[in-house]
Motif scaffolding. Structure first.
Motif, PDB file in Angstrom:
ATOM      1  N   LEU A   1      14.213  21.014  25.936  1.00 45.10           N
ATOM      2  CA  LEU A   1      14.964  20.279  24.911  1.00 45.10           C
ATOM      3  C   LEU A   1      14.884  18.772  25.149  1.00 45.10           C
ATOM      4  N   ALA A   2      15.050  18.342  26.401  1.00 48.75           N
ATOM      5  CA  ALA A   2      14.976  16.915  26.722  1.00 48.75           C
ATOM      6  C   ALA A   2      13.572  16.368  26.449  1.00 48.75           C
ATOM      7  N   SER A   3      12.543  17.147  26.775  1.00 45.10           N
ATOM      8  CA  SER A   3      11.161  16.722  26.499  1.00 45.10           C
ATOM      9  C   SER A   3      10.940  16.578  24.998  1.00 45.10           C
ATOM     10  N   GLY A   4      11.476  17.509  24.234  1.00 48.86           N
ATOM     11  CA  GLY A   4      11.339  17.448  22.785  1.00 48.86           C
ATOM     12  C   GLY A   4      12.015  16.224  22.189  1.00 48.86           C
ATOM     13  N   ILE A   5      13.214  15.939  22.657  1.00 49.02           N
ATOM     14  CA  ILE A   5      13.936  14.758  22.163  1.00 49.02           C
ATOM     15  C   ILE A   5      13.187  13.485  22.544  1.00 49.02           C
ATOM     16  N   ALA A   6      12.712  13.421  23.779  1.00 46.96           N
ATOM     17  CA  ALA A   6      11.957  12.240  24.224  1.00 46.96           C
ATOM     18  C   ALA A   6      10.702  12.051  23.369  1.00 46.96           C
ATOM     19  N   ALA A   7      10.008  13.135  23.066  1.00 44.82           N
ATOM     20  CA  ALA A   7       8.791  13.039  22.246  1.00 44.82           C
ATOM     21  C   ALA A   7       9.113  12.546  20.847  1.00 44.82           C
ATOM     22  N   LEU A   8      10.179  13.061  20.248  1.00 43.66           N
ATOM     23  CA  LEU A   8      10.545  12.617  18.899  1.00 43.66           C
ATOM     24  C   LEU A   8      10.886  11.132  18.880  1.00 43.66           C
ATOM     25  N   VAL A   9      11.608  10.669  19.892  1.00 43.93           N
ATOM     26  CA  VAL A   9      11.963   9.250  19.966  1.00 43.93           C
ATOM     27  C   VAL A   9      10.716   8.400  20.199  1.00 43.93           C
ATOM     28  N   MET A  10       9.862   8.839  21.115  1.00 45.56           N
ATOM     29  CA  MET A  10       8.692   8.038  21.484  1.00 45.56           C
ATOM     30  C   MET A  10       7.567   8.115  20.462  1.00 45.56           C
ATOM     31  N   ALA A  11       7.644   9.055  19.534  1.00 47.97           N
ATOM     32  CA  ALA A  11       6.634   9.129  18.472  1.00 47.97           C
ATOM     33  C   ALA A  11       6.783   7.987  17.479  1.00 47.97           C
ATOM     34  N   GLY A  12       7.824   7.184  17.630  1.00 52.97           N
ATOM     35  CA  GLY A  12       8.069   6.065  16.727  1.00 52.97           C
ATOM     36  C   GLY A  12       7.000   4.984  16.775  1.00 52.97           C
ATOM     37  N   THR A  13       6.375   4.808  17.936  1.00 52.56           N
ATOM     38  CA  THR A  13       5.300   3.827  18.037  1.00 52.56           C
ATOM     39  C   THR A  13       4.089   4.478  18.686  1.00 52.56           C
ATOM     40  N   HIS A  14       2.944   3.920  18.401  1.00 51.09           N
ATOM     41  CA  HIS A  14       1.697   4.455  18.945  1.00 51.09           C
ATOM     42  C   HIS A  14       1.705   4.369  20.470  1.00 51.09           C
ATOM     43  N   ARG A  15       2.106   3.232  20.996  1.00 47.09           N
ATOM     44  CA  ARG A  15       2.078   3.025  22.445  1.00 47.09           C
ATOM     45  C   ARG A  15       3.019   3.988  23.172  1.00 47.09           C
ATOM     46  N   GLN A  16       4.233   4.132  22.675  1.00 48.52           N
ATOM     47  CA  GLN A  16       5.185   5.038  23.311  1.00 48.52           C
ATOM     48  C   GLN A  16       4.723   6.487  23.199  1.00 48.52           C
ATOM     49  N   GLY A  17       4.147   6.849  22.055  1.00 52.27           N
ATOM     50  CA  GLY A  17       3.624   8.201  21.895  1.00 52.27           C
ATOM     51  C   GLY A  17       2.522   8.490  22.903  1.00 52.27           C
ATOM     52  N   ARG A  18       1.651   7.508  23.085  1.00 54.44           N
ATOM     53  CA  ARG A  18       0.562   7.654  24.066  1.00 54.44           C
ATOM     54  C   ARG A  18       1.143   7.800  25.468  1.00 54.44           C
ATOM     55  N   ASN A  19       2.133   6.987  25.793  1.00 53.37           N
ATOM     56  CA  ASN A  19       2.772   7.085  27.103  1.00 53.37           C
ATOM     57  C   ASN A  19       3.411   8.452  27.309  1.00 53.37           C
ATOM     58  N   PHE A  20       4.083   8.964  26.289  1.00 52.91           N
ATOM     59  CA  PHE A  20       4.697  10.285  26.412  1.00 52.91           C
ATOM     60  C   PHE A  20       3.640  11.336  26.704  1.00 52.91           C
ATOM     61  N   LEU A  21       2.549  11.316  25.957  1.00 53.01           N
ATOM     62  CA  LEU A  21       1.521  12.335  26.153  1.00 53.01           C
ATOM     63  C   LEU A  21       0.855  12.222  27.526  1.00 53.01           C
ATOM     64  N   ILE A  22       0.579  11.006  27.954  1.00 51.86           N
ATOM     65  CA  ILE A  22      -0.071  10.843  29.261  1.00 51.86           C
ATOM     66  C   ILE A  22       0.885  11.216  30.399  1.00 51.86           C
ATOM     67  N   TYR A  23       2.052  10.589  30.439  1.00 53.60           N
ATOM     68  CA  TYR A  23       2.973  10.835  31.554  1.00 53.60           C
ATOM     69  C   TYR A  23       3.565  12.242  31.491  1.00 53.60           C
ATOM     70  N   GLY A  24       3.815  12.732  30.292  1.00 53.97           N
ATOM     71  CA  GLY A  24       4.260  14.118  30.158  1.00 53.97           C
ATOM     72  C   GLY A  24       3.191  15.086  30.627  1.00 53.97           C
ATOM     73  N   GLY A  25       1.935  14.789  30.286  1.00 51.62           N
ATOM     74  CA  GLY A  25       0.826  15.626  30.741  1.00 51.62           C
ATOM     75  C   GLY A  25       0.698  15.623  32.249  1.00 51.62           C
ATOM     76  N   VAL A  26       0.866  14.459  32.854  1.00 52.40           N
ATOM     77  CA  VAL A  26       0.828  14.367  34.321  1.00 52.40           C
ATOM     78  C   VAL A  26       1.984  15.174  34.925  1.00 52.40           C
ATOM     79  N   ALA A  27       3.153  15.103  34.310  1.00 51.76           N
ATOM     80  CA  ALA A  27       4.306  15.862  34.803  1.00 51.76           C
ATOM     81  C   ALA A  27       4.031  17.361  34.741  1.00 51.76           C
ATOM     82  N   TYR A  28       3.409  17.822  33.660  1.00 50.98           N
ATOM     83  CA  TYR A  28       3.104  19.251  33.560  1.00 50.98           C
ATOM     84  C   TYR A  28       2.016  19.666  34.545  1.00 50.98           C
ATOM     85  N   LEU A  29       1.078  18.779  34.840  1.00 51.82           N
ATOM     86  CA  LEU A  29       0.092  19.084  35.882  1.00 51.82           C
ATOM     87  C   LEU A  29       0.776  19.175  37.247  1.00 51.82           C
ATOM     88  N   PHE A  30       1.760  18.304  37.478  1.00 52.85           N
ATOM     89  CA  PHE A  30       2.543  18.378  38.711  1.00 52.85           C
ATOM     90  C   PHE A  30       3.288  19.714  38.779  1.00 52.85           C
TER      91      PHE A  30
END
Length: 170
Positions: free
Chosen positions: A70-99
């Motif tokens: 749920l927290a990841s979903g909320i963070a993604a919705l908020v960060m989808a507001g800008t291209h840069r934040q969306g990119r950061n969410f996908l990269i850092y979120g992806g790294v977190a899931y690899l961890f």
């Protein structure tokens, strides 16, 4: 009456991908709390390997696991507001899931130190999510071109270019 001065721009493909990722995470977080969709719902624990509840009868979940979705979903919705934040969410979120994938492989399913009730299906899903999120960030980011030295345009560049036929008529 207040008028917004914010320019409304079309969402980029990366922002749309971040938004879709957020919706999926929210949906998974909600579904993890629904009996029937979550098998062994009566054994849903707060955290740790003691929780034997399984989303779709496959992926082990707990209250903490669902809250993270749920927290990841909320963070993604908020960060989808800008291209840069969306990119950061996908990269850092992806790294977190690899961890989390590595954590699940090294920690084992039933060790007390395992604060997330992960099983083998969760581990491979975390690998796929991590790789997919990073791939989306890379593939949907615009290509950057190294800066080149530019010179002011000459007056000749401002004149229209004439076709060969037009040039002969003058």
């Amino acid at each position: 009456m207040a008028v917004s001065t914010r320019a409304t721009e079309a969402r980029t493909g990366l922002q749309k991908a971040t938004l879709a990722t957020g919706i999926v995470f929210l949906l998974l977080g909600i579904l993890g709390f629904i009996p029937g969709i979550t098998a062994n719902f009566d054994s849903l624990g707060l955290a740790g390997p003691g929780s034997k509840a399984e989303l779709f009868g496959i992926f082990r979940v707990s209250v903490l696991h669902n809250a993270v979705h749920l927290a990841s979903g909320i963070a993604a919705l908020v960060m989808a507001g800008t291209h840069r934040q969306g990119r950061n969410f996908l990269i850092y979120g992806g790294v977190a899931y690899l961890f989390l994938w590595l954590y699940g492989l090294l920690m084992g399913d039933d060790l007390p130190a395992n604060f997330l009730p992960e099983n083998n299906a969760d581990n491979w899903l975390h690998l796929a999510l991590g790789l997919a999120m990073i791939a989306l960030a890379v593939l949907l980011s615009p290509k950057t071109v190294p800066a080149t030295k530019t010179f002011p345009a000459s007056p000749a560049m401002d004149r229209p270019v004439l076709d060969a036929d037009e040039h002969d008529q003058t």
